[in-house]
Design an enzyme around this catalytic site. Structure first.
Site, PDB file in Angstrom:
ATOM      1  N   ASP A 221      -2.411  22.298   7.956  1.00 26.07           N
ATOM      2  CA  ASP A 221      -0.964  22.027   7.912  1.00 26.07           C
ATOM      3  C   ASP A 221      -0.398  22.057   9.339  1.00 26.07           C
ATOM      4  OD1 ASP A 221       0.952  22.461   5.094  1.00 26.07           O
ATOM      5  OD2 ASP A 221       1.981  22.239   7.018  1.00 26.07           O
TER       6      ASP A 221
ATOM      7  N   ASP B   4      -1.925  17.751  12.044  1.00 26.70           N
ATOM      8  CA  ASP B   4      -0.835  16.784  11.859  1.00 26.70           C
ATOM      9  C   ASP B   4      -1.496  15.511  11.351  1.00 26.70           C
ATOM     10  OD1 ASP B   4       1.044  14.801  11.997  1.00 26.70           O
ATOM     11  OD2 ASP B   4       1.777  15.333  13.991  1.00 26.70           O
TER      12      ASP B   4
ATOM     13  N   ASN C 126      -2.950  15.628   0.544  1.00 30.16           N
ATOM     14  CA  ASN C 126      -1.767  16.151  -0.156  1.00 30.16           C
ATOM     15  C   ASN C 126      -0.487  16.113   0.687  1.00 30.16           C
ATOM     16  OD1 ASN C 126      -0.302  18.109  -2.128  1.00 30.16           O
ATOM     17  ND2 ASN C 126      -0.286  19.180  -0.169  1.00 30.16           N
TER      18      ASN C 126
ATOM     19  N   TYR D 197      10.181   5.965  -0.206  1.00 26.96           N
ATOM     20  CA  TYR D 197       9.147   6.917  -0.648  1.00 26.96           C
ATOM     21  C   TYR D 197       8.250   6.229  -1.676  1.00 26.96           C
ATOM     22  CZ  TYR D 197       7.228  11.087  -3.027  1.00 26.96           C
ATOM     23  OH  TYR D 197       6.404  12.026  -3.591  1.00 26.96           O
TER      24      TYR D 197
ATOM     25  N   THR E  85       8.998  22.521  -6.328  1.00 27.06           N
ATOM     26  CA  THR E  85       8.631  22.890  -4.948  1.00 27.06           C
ATOM     27  C   THR E  85       9.828  22.547  -4.061  1.00 27.06           C
ATOM     28  OG1 THR E  85       7.863  20.685  -4.359  1.00 27.06           O
ATOM     29  CG2 THR E  85       6.217  22.167  -5.331  1.00 27.06           C
TER      30      THR E  85
HETATM   31  N1  LIG Z   1       7.255  18.052  -5.598  1.00 31.01           N
HETATM   32  C1  LIG Z   1       7.329  16.916  -6.291  1.00 31.01           C
HETATM   33  O1  LIG Z   1       8.235  16.760  -7.140  1.00 31.01           O
HETATM   34  C2  LIG Z   1       6.304  15.827  -6.084  1.00 31.01           C
HETATM   35  C3  LIG Z   1       6.294  14.773  -7.006  1.00 31.01           C
HETATM   36  C4  LIG Z   1       5.368  13.745  -6.835  1.00 31.01           C
HETATM   37  C5  LIG Z   1       4.479  13.774  -5.773  1.00 31.01           C
HETATM   38  N2  LIG Z   1       4.518  14.810  -4.894  1.00 31.01           N
HETATM   39  C6  LIG Z   1       3.582  14.760  -3.765  1.00 31.01           C
HETATM   40  O2  LIG Z   1       2.777  15.925  -3.738  1.00 31.01           O
HETATM   41  C7  LIG Z   1       2.450  16.272  -2.386  1.00 31.01           C
HETATM   42  C8  LIG Z   1       2.837  17.716  -2.112  1.00 31.01           C
HETATM   43  O3  LIG Z   1       4.226  17.858  -2.386  1.00 31.01           O
HETATM   44  P1  LIG Z   1       4.981  19.270  -2.400  1.00 31.01           P
HETATM   45  O4  LIG Z   1       6.026  19.168  -3.437  1.00 31.01           O
HETATM   46  O5  LIG Z   1       4.011  20.398  -2.424  1.00 31.01           O
HETATM   47  O6  LIG Z   1       5.705  19.189  -0.974  1.00 31.01           O
HETATM   48  P2  LIG Z   1       6.222  20.368   0.000  1.00 31.01           P
HETATM   49  O7  LIG Z   1       7.295  19.736   0.827  1.00 31.01           O
HETATM   50  O8  LIG Z   1       6.548  21.587  -0.782  1.00 31.01           O
HETATM   51  O9  LIG Z   1       4.936  20.651   0.907  1.00 31.01           O
HETATM   52  C9  LIG Z   1       4.421  19.637   1.722  1.00 31.01           C
HETATM   53  C10 LIG Z   1       3.449  20.224   2.730  1.00 31.01           C
HETATM   54  O10 LIG Z   1       3.008  19.156   3.592  1.00 31.01           O
HETATM   55  C11 LIG Z   1       3.068  19.619   4.936  1.00 31.01           C
HETATM   56  N3  LIG Z   1       3.212  18.522   5.888  1.00 31.01           N
HETATM   57  C12 LIG Z   1       4.298  17.746   6.113  1.00 31.01           C
HETATM   58  N4  LIG Z   1       4.059  16.897   7.135  1.00 31.01           N
HETATM   59  C13 LIG Z   1       2.795  17.136   7.565  1.00 31.01           C
HETATM   60  C14 LIG Z   1       1.966  16.588   8.571  1.00 31.01           C
HETATM   61  N5  LIG Z   1       2.415  15.604   9.391  1.00 31.01           N
HETATM   62  N6  LIG Z   1       0.706  17.054   8.705  1.00 31.01           N
HETATM   63  C15 LIG Z   1       0.254  18.057   7.913  1.00 31.01           C
HETATM   64  N7  LIG Z   1       0.988  18.629   6.948  1.00 31.01           N
HETATM   65  C16 LIG Z   1       2.251  18.169   6.773  1.00 31.01           C
HETATM   66  C17 LIG Z   1       4.292  20.559   4.955  1.00 31.01           C
HETATM   67  O11 LIG Z   1       4.278  21.408   6.083  1.00 31.01           O
HETATM   68  C18 LIG Z   1       4.110  21.284   3.630  1.00 31.01           C
HETATM   69  O12 LIG Z   1       3.268  22.409   3.753  1.00 31.01           O
HETATM   70  C19 LIG Z   1       3.180  15.251  -1.507  1.00 31.01           C
HETATM   71  O13 LIG Z   1       2.318  14.218  -1.128  1.00 31.01           O
HETATM   72  C20 LIG Z   1       4.267  14.727  -2.424  1.00 31.01           C
HETATM   73  O14 LIG Z   1       4.720  13.443  -2.049  1.00 31.01           O
HETATM   74  C21 LIG Z   1       5.408  15.836  -5.025  1.00 31.01           C
END
Ligand SMILES: NC(=O)c1ccc[n+]([C@@H]2O[C@H](COP(=O)([O-])OP(=O)(O)OC[C@H]3O[C@@H](n4cnc5c(N)ncnc54)[C@H](O)[C@@H]3O)[C@@H](O)[C@H]2O)c1
Length: 267
Positions: free
Chosen positions: A37, A63, A90, A160, A197
């Site tokens: 992360d 990153d 992820n 998105y 989240t």
């Molecule tokens: N939460 C939802 O409702 C939802 C729904 C559909 C899909 N998703 C997908 O699931 C995945 C995880 O979502 P989440 O809800 O846990 O999000 P979150 O925002 O809670 O966590 C995302 C994580 O990604 C990390 N991150 C961001 N930019 C980064 C980078 N450049 N390099 C490395 N790490 C990076 C952040 O620091 C964080 O730890 C994402 O791809 C999201 O699009 C989430």
């Protein structure tokens, strides 16, 4: 069922949210996990919570938008655990802005994480995954986090949605490519509904701003109502699907889209 004994998994964006829960569940299933992360302190705390429970975990700075960062992360993971069997792409961002108004820089940042990040992760990890696949009866696995927004239209954030649609089809295309080359690397995607989240909260706040007169409670109620099962998803709901796809129980699955949305897209 769904065991990951002797497997090494790298999970991007695993400091918090779905990624952190996936790291925890994969560790409980027997895997050694690499929490990758941009959030060092949060990521190291996630690793500590896993090792405190007796798991084997490593934090690496990553990153996902930078190829040199991926190369260093994979080198650290393979250097520490000796191999790589599972990649979970992820890490992701949500914008929540009107596409007619969004600054181009914000779009470029979204693409650099949601699309370039998945492309680079797949490319940089492929050699290590291909190598370990030779020693595994069911090969190696990549699990990509797409979204319901990568399957059906999402008025909340068309940009998105465009990136997640790209992840959906990139999953299928790379699955076919690896199969054609006989690499024995399976690639599948997971499509969550709204999950509880920080990103899930961001979608509620965007919904409040755009469709619910800035009333967050009303936006949350409406978001819950869109899920026929009558609740938002949890990180556990999604992490279990990811563990399954990464495990040998999904040994005949590649190029598939696993929808975990409480029935939202079934209607
Ligand atoms: N939460 C939802 O409702 C939802 C729904 C559909 C899909 N998703 C997908 O699931 C995945 C995880 O979502 P989440 O809800 O846990 O999000 P979150 O925002 O809670 O966590 C995302 C994580 O990604 C990390 N991150 C961001 N930019 C980064 C980078 N450049 N390099 C490395 N790490 C990076 C952040 O620091 C964080 O730890 C994402 O791809 C999201 O699009 C989430």
């Amino acid at each position: 069922m769904n065991r990951l004994d002797n497997k090494v998994a790298l999970i991007s964006g695993a400091a918090k949210g779905i990624g952190a829960e996936t790291a925890r569940l994969m560790s409980q299933a027997g895997a050694k996990v690499v929490v990758a992360d941009v959030l060092g302190d949060v990521g190291r705390a996630t690793v500590k919570s896993i090792t405190d429970e007796g798991g084997d975990a490593l934090y690496v700075d990553l990153d996902v938008s930078r190829e040199d960062s991926w190369a260093a992360a994979v080198e650290a993971a393979v250097g520490h655990f000796g191999k790589l069997d599972i990649l979970v792409n992820n890490a992701g961002l949500f914008l929540g802005q009107d596409f007619e108004e969004v600054p181009l820089d914000d779009w470029n940042r979204l693409v650099s994480v949601n699309l370039t990040g998945v492309f680079l992760g797949t490319r940089v990890c492929a050699p290590a995954l291909r190598k370990s696949a030779k020693d595994s009866p069911h090969g190696s696995a990549i699990v990509n986090l797409s979204s319901i927004a990568g399957l059906v239209g999402a008025p909340l954030d068309p940009l998105y949605s465009m990136t997640k649609g790209g992840v959906t089809v990139f999953t299928k295309s790379t699955a076919l490519d690896f199969a054609r080359k006989k690499d024995r690397i399976r690639v599948n995607s997971v499509h969550p509904g709204v999950i509880d989240t920080e990103m899930g909260q961001q979608t509620i706040e965007t919904g409040a701003r755009m469709f619910s007169e800035n009333d967050t409670d009303l936006a949350l109620k409406r978001s819950i109502q869109r899920h026929p099962m009558g609740r938002l998803g949890t990180v556990d709901d999604i992490a279990r699907a990811i563990v399954f796809l990464a495990s040998d129980d999904a040994g005949f699955m590649t190029g598939s889209s696993l929808v975990v949305d409480g029935g939202l897209t079934a209607a």
